[in-house]
Design an enzyme around this catalytic site. Sequence first.
Site, PDB file in Angstrom:
ATOM      1  N   CYS A 111     -50.247   2.189 -35.430  1.00 32.95           N
ATOM      2  CA  CYS A 111     -49.283   3.198 -35.909  1.00 32.95           C
ATOM      3  C   CYS A 111     -48.440   2.707 -37.076  1.00 32.95           C
ATOM      4  CB  CYS A 111     -48.398   3.648 -34.755  1.00 32.95           C
ATOM      5  SG  CYS A 111     -49.360   4.258 -33.375  1.00 32.95           S
ATOM      6  N   HIS A 253     -42.606   7.088 -37.939  1.00 30.86           N
ATOM      7  CA  HIS A 253     -43.828   7.358 -37.182  1.00 30.86           C
ATOM      8  C   HIS A 253     -43.462   8.308 -36.037  1.00 30.86           C
ATOM      9  CE1 HIS A 253     -47.217   7.107 -34.643  1.00 30.86           C
ATOM     10  NE2 HIS A 253     -46.670   6.278 -33.776  1.00 30.86           N
ATOM     11  N   ASN A 283     -48.617  12.234 -31.199  1.00 32.93           N
ATOM     12  CA  ASN A 283     -48.656  10.966 -31.932  1.00 32.93           C
ATOM     13  C   ASN A 283     -50.041  10.819 -32.567  1.00 32.93           C
ATOM     14  OD1 ASN A 283     -48.985   8.278 -32.634  1.00 32.93           O
ATOM     15  ND2 ASN A 283     -47.952   7.469 -30.826  1.00 32.93           N
TER      16      ASN A 283
HETATM   17  N1  COA Z   1     -46.288  13.907 -15.907  1.00 33.67           N
HETATM   18  C1  COA Z   1     -45.498  13.832 -14.837  1.00 33.67           C
HETATM   19  N2  COA Z   1     -45.045  12.674 -14.337  1.00 33.67           N
HETATM   20  C2  COA Z   1     -45.389  11.544 -14.991  1.00 33.67           C
HETATM   21  C3  COA Z   1     -46.207  11.551 -16.132  1.00 33.67           C
HETATM   22  C4  COA Z   1     -46.660  12.803 -16.582  1.00 33.67           C
HETATM   23  N3  COA Z   1     -47.449  12.915 -17.681  1.00 33.67           N
HETATM   24  N4  COA Z   1     -46.370  10.290 -16.569  1.00 33.67           N
HETATM   25  C5  COA Z   1     -45.684   9.501 -15.717  1.00 33.67           C
HETATM   26  N5  COA Z   1     -45.094  10.263 -14.776  1.00 33.67           N
HETATM   27  C6  COA Z   1     -44.237   9.825 -13.662  1.00 33.67           C
HETATM   28  C7  COA Z   1     -44.426   8.376 -13.300  1.00 33.67           C
HETATM   29  O1  COA Z   1     -45.489   8.215 -12.399  1.00 33.67           O
HETATM   30  C8  COA Z   1     -43.084   8.044 -12.681  1.00 33.67           C
HETATM   31  O2  COA Z   1     -43.090   8.497 -11.351  1.00 33.67           O
HETATM   32  P1  COA Z   1     -42.346   7.665 -10.198  1.00 33.67           P
HETATM   33  O3  COA Z   1     -40.899   7.626 -10.622  1.00 33.67           O
HETATM   34  O4  COA Z   1     -42.591   8.495  -8.985  1.00 33.67           O
HETATM   35  O5  COA Z   1     -42.981   6.341 -10.200  1.00 33.67           O
HETATM   36  C9  COA Z   1     -42.102   8.904 -13.462  1.00 33.67           C
HETATM   37  O6  COA Z   1     -42.888   9.943 -14.065  1.00 33.67           O
HETATM   38  C10 COA Z   1     -41.383   8.144 -14.554  1.00 33.67           C
HETATM   39  O7  COA Z   1     -42.327   7.367 -15.277  1.00 33.67           O
HETATM   40  P2  COA Z   1     -41.900   6.492 -16.512  1.00 33.67           P
HETATM   41  O8  COA Z   1     -43.075   5.718 -16.978  1.00 33.67           O
HETATM   42  O9  COA Z   1     -40.651   5.723 -16.130  1.00 33.67           O
HETATM   43  O10 COA Z   1     -41.489   7.615 -17.559  1.00 33.67           O
HETATM   44  P3  COA Z   1     -40.775   7.449 -18.919  1.00 33.67           P
HETATM   45  O11 COA Z   1     -39.480   8.145 -18.911  1.00 33.67           O
HETATM   46  O12 COA Z   1     -40.788   6.014 -19.395  1.00 33.67           O
HETATM   47  O13 COA Z   1     -41.742   8.281 -19.869  1.00 33.67           O
HETATM   48  C11 COA Z   1     -43.365   7.859 -21.561  1.00 33.67           C
HETATM   49  C12 COA Z   1     -43.064   7.852 -20.059  1.00 33.67           C
HETATM   50  C13 COA Z   1     -44.800   7.364 -21.767  1.00 33.67           C
HETATM   51  C14 COA Z   1     -43.239   9.284 -22.064  1.00 33.67           C
HETATM   52  C15 COA Z   1     -42.344   6.948 -22.296  1.00 33.67           C
HETATM   53  O14 COA Z   1     -42.276   5.688 -21.660  1.00 33.67           O
HETATM   54  C16 COA Z   1     -42.671   6.758 -23.738  1.00 33.67           C
HETATM   55  O15 COA Z   1     -42.682   7.683 -24.520  1.00 33.67           O
HETATM   56  N6  COA Z   1     -42.930   5.492 -24.175  1.00 33.67           N
HETATM   57  C17 COA Z   1     -43.280   5.221 -25.533  1.00 33.67           C
HETATM   58  C18 COA Z   1     -44.729   5.509 -25.718  1.00 33.67           C
HETATM   59  C19 COA Z   1     -45.149   5.576 -27.159  1.00 33.67           C
HETATM   60  O16 COA Z   1     -44.516   6.228 -27.944  1.00 33.67           O
HETATM   61  N7  COA Z   1     -46.246   4.901 -27.472  1.00 33.67           N
HETATM   62  C20 COA Z   1     -46.834   4.883 -28.756  1.00 33.67           C
HETATM   63  C21 COA Z   1     -46.033   4.077 -29.710  1.00 33.67           C
HETATM   64  S1  COA Z   1     -46.849   3.919 -31.220  1.00 33.67           S
END
Ligand code: COA
Length: 327
Positions: A111, A253, A283
């Site tokens: 990215c 990004h 993304n």
């Molecule tokens: N739908 C519903 N629930 C989901 C889910 C989805 N698509 N994905 C994960 N969950 C659940 C998890 O299982 C977790 O459940 P639990 O509390 O029962 O264990 C809960 O939601 C929270 O998960 P978590 O991983 O803590 O969520 P988050 O707030 O960190 O959001 C992302 C997840 C991926 C959206 C976030 O971490 C993110 O955007 N990270 C950056 C990713 C990124 O931009 N990557 C590319 C960079 S170039």
Amino acid sequence: MAVIICGTGSYIPPCSMDNNDIAKLVETSDEWIRERTGVVRRHVIREETTVSMAARAGRRALEQAGIEAGEVDLILVSTISSNVILPCAACEVQRELGAVNATCFDLNAACTGFLLGYNTAAAYLESGVYNTALVIGSESLSNLTNWSDRTTCILFGDGAGAAVMQKGGGRHYLPVTHSNGAKGGALTLKSRHDQSVLTGERDPEELLGPEYFMQMDGQAVFKFAVRSVPQAVEEVLEANQVKKEEISCYILHQANRRIVEAVAKRLEEPLEKFPMNLQEYGNTSSASIPILLDELVQQGKVKRGAKIVLAGFGAGLSWGASILDWA
Ligand code: COA
């Protein structure tokens, strides 16, 4: 000697999937995805390929610049998802465009790829090696997405963006870039050519394992982005003695709305200076910055003389920021 962007272009595949379509594949909801990421829809390839999208975006950028394909000296394609390994995607784009005088190569920096492509082209232009460069970010991430993993499949989309660059008379800016391979495990994808073909038969089922699709520690990537992107922006402003008030907009990004909001907050800059289109495309990795730049240009939102910060971050880990004056 400085460089200018004299044309932009993009290509978005018409086929799209909204969050409700994703909710038919994995246990998730429109509400959850919007709240955690800001993404509403993403576009995905059907007939298109990484190369065909790159060529269309590149052609549009050349048309907007009013530059003939034969004038291009350098074609640089940033991608992690090319449909070809040999020849490189940039050579395929050269063939499509008839850019017979160009030297062509690809760049993989995930990215951060477009930003590093821009910096690489700028270095060639400024040193006098080339006069005209076409830098493209093009991605078919839907091919690399594990559509049964709800922690990743909600995030990504396909598309391409391009910029034509030439030497200009304005100011030269130093870029700021960083990599940290020690933290690379946060966002990974194994090559399907990762084993020696000489060591024996391989079970084709193995290639469907999760490690052959994008895998991510979402929270680690999130924390990395909200800490390192504002730092890189502060560093690039400091390195070039530019004040925040001079910046018209920050083209980040497009990974996640919450990341963009957190970066704006840490920089103590108004969110209005951080345009976003991730709600429509998700993304798109190295394509996201040039797609957003092209949209802003098409909408007349980038004014002559505007000072713009480009900032990329992602797998590697890698991140950085550059400043440019819109000519
Ligand atoms: N739908 C519903 N629930 C989901 C889910 C989805 N698509 N994905 C994960 N969950 C659940 C998890 O299982 C977790 O459940 P639990 O509390 O029962 O264990 C809960 O939601 C929270 O998960 P978590 O991983 O803590 O969520 P988050 O707030 O960190 O959001 C992302 C997840 C991926 C959206 C976030 O971490 C993110 O955007 N990270 C950056 C990713 C990124 O931009 N990557 C590319 C960079 S170039």
